[in-house]
Design a protein around this motif. Structure first.
Motif, mmCIF file in Angstrom:
data_model
loop_
_atom_site.group_PDB
_atom_site.id
_atom_site.type_symbol
_atom_site.label_atom_id
_atom_site.label_comp_id
_atom_site.label_asym_id
_atom_site.label_seq_id
_atom_site.Cartn_x
_atom_site.Cartn_y
_atom_site.Cartn_z
ATOM 1 N N SER A 55 0.850 -1.191 0.000
ATOM 2 C CA SER A 55 0.000 0.000 0.000
ATOM 3 C C SER A 55 0.882 1.237 0.000
ATOM 4 O O SER A 55 1.800 1.342 0.823
ATOM 5 C CB SER A 55 -0.912 0.028 1.233
ATOM 6 N N PRO A 56 0.629 2.181 -0.907
ATOM 7 C CA PRO A 56 1.397 3.428 -0.886
ATOM 8 C C PRO A 56 1.158 4.199 0.410
ATOM 9 O O PRO A 56 0.118 4.042 1.063
ATOM 10 C CB PRO A 56 0.845 4.198 -2.094
ATOM 11 N N GLU A 57 2.141 5.006 0.774
ATOM 12 C CA GLU A 57 2.018 5.873 1.943
ATOM 13 C C GLU A 57 1.741 7.290 1.453
ATOM 14 O O GLU A 57 2.561 7.864 0.743
ATOM 15 C CB GLU A 57 3.297 5.817 2.772
ATOM 16 N N PRO A 58 0.600 7.875 1.823
ATOM 17 C CA PRO A 58 0.220 9.181 1.274
ATOM 18 C C PRO A 58 1.231 10.275 1.618
ATOM 19 O O PRO A 58 1.834 10.281 2.693
ATOM 20 C CB PRO A 58 -1.135 9.459 1.931
ATOM 21 N N LEU A 59 1.392 11.190 0.682
ATOM 22 C CA LEU A 59 2.142 12.416 0.931
ATOM 23 C C LEU A 59 1.196 13.486 1.463
ATOM 24 O O LEU A 59 0.005 13.492 1.133
ATOM 25 C CB LEU A 59 2.794 12.921 -0.360
ATOM 26 N N ASN A 60 1.717 14.387 2.247
ATOM 27 C CA ASN A 60 0.929 15.521 2.698
ATOM 28 C C ASN A 60 0.901 16.604 1.628
ATOM 29 O O ASN A 60 1.950 17.040 1.159
ATOM 30 C CB ASN A 60 1.524 16.102 3.992
ATOM 31 N N GLN A 61 -0.291 16.967 1.220
ATOM 32 C CA GLN A 61 -0.504 18.055 0.265
ATOM 33 C C GLN A 61 0.425 17.951 -0.949
ATOM 34 O O GLN A 61 1.247 18.823 -1.203
ATOM 35 C CB GLN A 61 -0.315 19.408 0.960
ATOM 36 N N PRO A 62 0.289 16.872 -1.714
ATOM 37 C CA PRO A 62 1.141 16.732 -2.900
ATOM 38 C C PRO A 62 0.813 17.793 -3.952
ATOM 39 O O PRO A 62 -0.293 18.338 -3.981
ATOM 40 C CB PRO A 62 0.798 15.330 -3.408
ATOM 41 N N TYR A 63 1.781 18.056 -4.811
ATOM 42 C CA TYR A 63 1.588 19.023 -5.896
ATOM 43 C C TYR A 63 2.363 18.529 -7.112
ATOM 44 O O TYR A 63 3.307 17.741 -7.012
ATOM 45 C CB TYR A 63 2.068 20.421 -5.490
ATOM 46 N N TRP A 64 1.930 19.005 -8.281
ATOM 47 C CA TRP A 64 2.618 18.629 -9.510
ATOM 48 C C TRP A 64 3.953 19.348 -9.613
ATOM 49 O O TRP A 64 4.066 20.541 -9.355
ATOM 50 C CB TRP A 64 1.789 18.995 -10.737
ATOM 51 N N LEU A 120 17.244 -8.142 -2.522
ATOM 52 C CA LEU A 120 17.024 -6.716 -2.768
ATOM 53 C C LEU A 120 15.533 -6.541 -2.998
ATOM 54 O O LEU A 120 14.736 -6.793 -2.110
ATOM 55 C CB LEU A 120 17.870 -6.255 -3.960
ATOM 56 N N GLY A 121 15.143 -6.135 -4.187
ATOM 57 C CA GLY A 121 13.723 -6.002 -4.479
ATOM 58 C C GLY A 121 13.313 -4.555 -4.633
ATOM 59 O O GLY A 121 14.114 -3.618 -4.490
ATOM 60 N N ASP A 122 12.045 -4.352 -4.927
ATOM 61 C CA ASP A 122 11.497 -3.005 -5.137
ATOM 62 C C ASP A 122 11.355 -2.310 -3.783
ATOM 63 O O ASP A 122 10.275 -2.274 -3.194
ATOM 64 C CB ASP A 122 10.132 -3.081 -5.830
ATOM 65 N N GLY A 123 12.435 -1.763 -3.300
ATOM 66 C CA GLY A 123 12.405 -1.117 -1.993
ATOM 67 C C GLY A 123 11.859 0.293 -2.021
ATOM 68 O O GLY A 123 11.504 0.848 -0.978
ATOM 69 N N ARG A 124 11.813 0.896 -3.202
ATOM 70 C CA ARG A 124 11.304 2.258 -3.326
ATOM 71 C C ARG A 124 10.319 2.378 -4.470
ATOM 72 O O ARG A 124 9.917 3.474 -4.843
ATOM 73 C CB ARG A 124 12.487 3.220 -3.536
ATOM 74 N N ALA A 125 9.956 1.239 -5.054
ATOM 75 C CA ALA A 125 9.056 1.261 -6.214
ATOM 76 C C ALA A 125 7.920 0.268 -5.997
ATOM 77 O O ALA A 125 8.085 -0.741 -5.308
ATOM 78 C CB ALA A 125 9.816 0.916 -7.487
ATOM 79 N N MET A 126 6.786 0.568 -6.590
ATOM 80 C CA MET A 126 5.654 -0.355 -6.567
ATOM 81 C C MET A 126 4.915 -0.281 -7.883
ATOM 82 O O MET A 126 4.752 0.788 -8.483
ATOM 83 C CB MET A 126 4.728 -0.077 -5.383
ATOM 84 N N LEU A 166 5.152 3.514 -9.364
ATOM 85 C CA LEU A 166 5.442 4.695 -8.555
ATOM 86 C C LEU A 166 6.781 4.473 -7.873
ATOM 87 O O LEU A 166 7.007 3.433 -7.260
ATOM 88 C CB LEU A 166 4.367 4.919 -7.490
ATOM 89 N N LYS A 167 7.663 5.456 -7.976
ATOM 90 C CA LYS A 167 8.957 5.367 -7.296
ATOM 91 C C LYS A 167 9.019 6.456 -6.237
ATOM 92 O O LYS A 167 8.962 7.644 -6.563
ATOM 93 C CB LYS A 167 10.100 5.541 -8.286
ATOM 94 N N GLY A 168 9.069 6.025 -4.974
ATOM 95 C CA GLY A 168 9.118 6.971 -3.868
ATOM 96 C C GLY A 168 7.840 7.053 -3.074
ATOM 97 O O GLY A 168 7.664 7.970 -2.276
ATOM 98 N N ALA A 169 6.940 6.072 -3.259
ATOM 99 C CA ALA A 169 5.622 6.136 -2.633
ATOM 100 C C ALA A 169 5.548 5.393 -1.306
ATOM 101 O O ALA A 169 4.461 5.088 -0.827
ATOM 102 C CB ALA A 169 4.553 5.603 -3.590
ATOM 103 N N GLY A 170 6.689 5.103 -0.700
ATOM 104 C CA GLY A 170 6.651 4.512 0.628
ATOM 105 C C GLY A 170 7.329 3.161 0.717
ATOM 106 O O GLY A 170 7.807 2.601 -0.274
ATOM 107 N N LYS A 171 7.335 2.637 1.950
ATOM 108 C CA LYS A 171 8.035 1.388 2.230
ATOM 109 C C LYS A 171 7.373 0.195 1.558
ATOM 110 O O LYS A 171 6.162 0.150 1.360
ATOM 111 C CB LYS A 171 8.074 1.141 3.736
ATOM 112 N N THR A 172 8.229 -0.793 1.243
ATOM 113 C CA THR A 172 7.768 -2.107 0.821
ATOM 114 C C THR A 172 8.511 -3.121 1.695
ATOM 115 O O THR A 172 9.427 -2.759 2.444
ATOM 116 C CB THR A 172 8.094 -2.379 -0.659
ATOM 117 N N PRO A 173 8.156 -4.393 1.611
ATOM 118 C CA PRO A 173 8.903 -5.391 2.396
ATOM 119 C C PRO A 173 10.375 -5.472 2.011
ATOM 120 O O PRO A 173 11.163 -6.102 2.718
ATOM 121 C CB PRO A 173 8.176 -6.702 2.067
ATOM 122 N N TYR A 174 10.759 -4.842 0.887
ATOM 123 C CA TYR A 174 12.127 -4.941 0.407
ATOM 124 C C TYR A 174 12.903 -3.640 0.597
ATOM 125 O O TYR A 174 14.007 -3.488 0.071
ATOM 126 C CB TYR A 174 12.124 -5.349 -1.071
#
Length: 488
Positions: A24-33, A87-93, A110-118
């Protein structure tokens, strides 16, 4: 406005669940483009209104619901020559798959959307600095005609992420036909899951290498095609002076794509031993080492196919790789030099040219661009812009130019036609690190216009564009001090 995107369940999810974990992605606070790639969106048939507020939430990892559920895959790999078991997708999903109008399948990550098991030693987040680098370079490589993953969007947030210092967060949406790496096979082989090596190879053949089905041994044919694509890829890198920076096996795509933009760099002053990664103290991934380390990486992949292919066949194919690379590289270089024929002394002509460039650290990109203005005749004056790069002619280069002109005359080369041909393959613009640094500095102050300018320019790097004259200049002296590391 809600997003209008409907992704399909990723084909990768057809593999056994031991290949991945749902996340599950971890939400960002007030994201912007920060950036939106409308050109790529149009190419893959996305609706014009896709960059809505709802899509911002979706592509920043902040949507309330994701269907299908994102997944992160597991792999291993050799990092700086040392095997790392997991290793694995530690920063990507992986969000899902999209079909373009031609029926092509694109995986969305998505790259940077939160923790994964890896996730290892970090928080699964990416910082704005590194995200801008990946967004721009993947699209710059595409503009150069070099196989690569692509970047669809870049979202930011003021959320703090800690690297060497506190920085702000960002999420890149990147797309590719597949993100499968050499490391996926390594994980299966070194963990004793040999029966699943065939499962993964069958998946690749079904979705990406269907002509291998007709081969006597489809798995050997698969390795042959991966080897050829890899040779073509590294030849393309060398031809434009691109340094990947961290060619671990887990950063090698089985589709022959440039993947994982970290401490990369394009050569400014030509130096065959250039190291673009500050962390690479031994020079393992220096510019001139890239063909050799890629060959070594292929040998790691070959070892994983031993349950499916005979050792002798794999060794024979590995021994062919230097010739595959040299053929691809020589073809690239002949085109860059405007040569029309293949001749016995081509390798020596190319090598001697680079020896002359090495002695004065000549700007790689501008050299080939100005070389197009050299006339065929011995008494034609050399272009002033070319000579300015040398700060005065050198004996070795003048001798080389004489041989080059002799070759052009022997081919009855037409100078005007040759110039057009050379300009079509020698870019005027590349994504120099100092240009990136300037764009990043402005973006940290909330000004994203330089990102957009660079993106527009680098979509067509071969055609002179007056609006981007500042991007066609040699790097300033301070650029030599830019430090890029694996955290980039």
């Amino acid at each position: 406005m809600t997003h209008i995107l409907s992704l399909h369940t990723p084909a990768f999810a057809q593999l056994p669940e031991s290949f991945y974990r749902r996340v599950s992605p971890e939400p960002l606070n007030q994201p912007y483009w920060v950036a939106q790639n409308h050109t790529l969106a149009a190419e893959i048939g996305m609706p014009s209104e896709m960059f809505s507020d709802g899509m911002l939430a979706y592509l920043s990892g902040s949507a309330a619901h994701y269907d299908p559920a994102p997944i992160a895959s597991v792999y291993s790999g050799h990092q700086f020559g040392v095997y790392v078991r997991q290793l694995g997708d530690g920063r990507a999903m992986l969000l899902g798959d999209w079909f373009d109008p031609a029926g092509g399948r694109w995986e969305w990550q998505l790259k940077g959307a939160g923790k994964t098991p890896y996730s290892r030693f970090a928080d699964g987040r990416a910082v704005l600095r590194s995200s801008i680098r990946e967004y721009l370079c993947s699209e710059a490589m595409h503009g150069l005609g070099i196989p690569t993953t692509r970047a669809l969007a870049l979202a930011g947030s003021d959320d703090a992420v800690y690297r060497e210092e506190a920085e702000t967060a960002a999420v890149v949406t990147r797309v590719a036909p597949s993100f499968i790496r050499f490391g996926h096979f390594e994980y299966l082989y070194h963990n004793g899951r040999h029966e699943q090596i065939a499962t993964l190879a069958d998946f690749l053949i079904e979705h990406h290498f269907p002509d291998c089905r007709q081969a006597e041994n489809p798995y050997f044919a698969l390795f042959q095609q991966i080897s050829q694509r890899t040779a073509d890829l590294v030849a393309a890198w060398q031809s434009v002076g691109f340094c990947h920076g961290v060619l671990n096996t887990d950063n090698m795509s089985v589709l022959g794509l440039t993947i994982d933009y970290g401490p990369f760099g394009f050569l400014d002053a030509y130096d065959r031993r250039h190291i673009c990664n500050h962390s690479d103290t031994g020079g393992r991934y220096a510019y001139n080492e890239q063909p050799y380390v890629v060959h070594w990486n292929l040998s790691r992949l070959a070892s994983c196919l031993l349950p499916l292919v005979s050792e002798s066949a794999l060794i024979d194919e590995l021994e062919r790789f230097p010739d595959l690379f040299q053929t691809a590289y020589a073809n690239k270089m002949r085109a860059k030099l405007g040569l029309q024929t293949e001749q016995k002394g081509d390798d020596e002509l190319i090598a001697d040219m680079f020896t002359a460039l090495q002695s004065r650290k000549i700007d790689f990109t501008l050299y080939f661009r100005h070389l197009a203005d050299v006339g065929n005749r011995h008494d034609d004056p050399l272009p002033e812009a070319l000579m300015a790069l040398f700060h005065g002619p050198t004996e070795s280069f003048i001798a080389w130019i004489g041989r080059y002109r002799g070759r052009l005359r022997a081919e009855n080369s037409d100078p005007a036609a040759r110039k057009m041909q050379m300009h079509a393959v020698n870019p005027l613009y590349v994504l120099r690190n100092y240009l990136l640094e300037q764009a990043i500095a402005q973006a940290k102050n909330g000004d994203y216009r330089e990102i957009e300018r660079l993106h527009r320019c680098l979509q067509n790097p071969f055609a002179e564009q007056k609006a981007f004259a500042d991007f066609a200049e040699a790097a300033p002296d301070w650029a030599a001090q830019i430090c890029v590391s694996c955290s980039s």
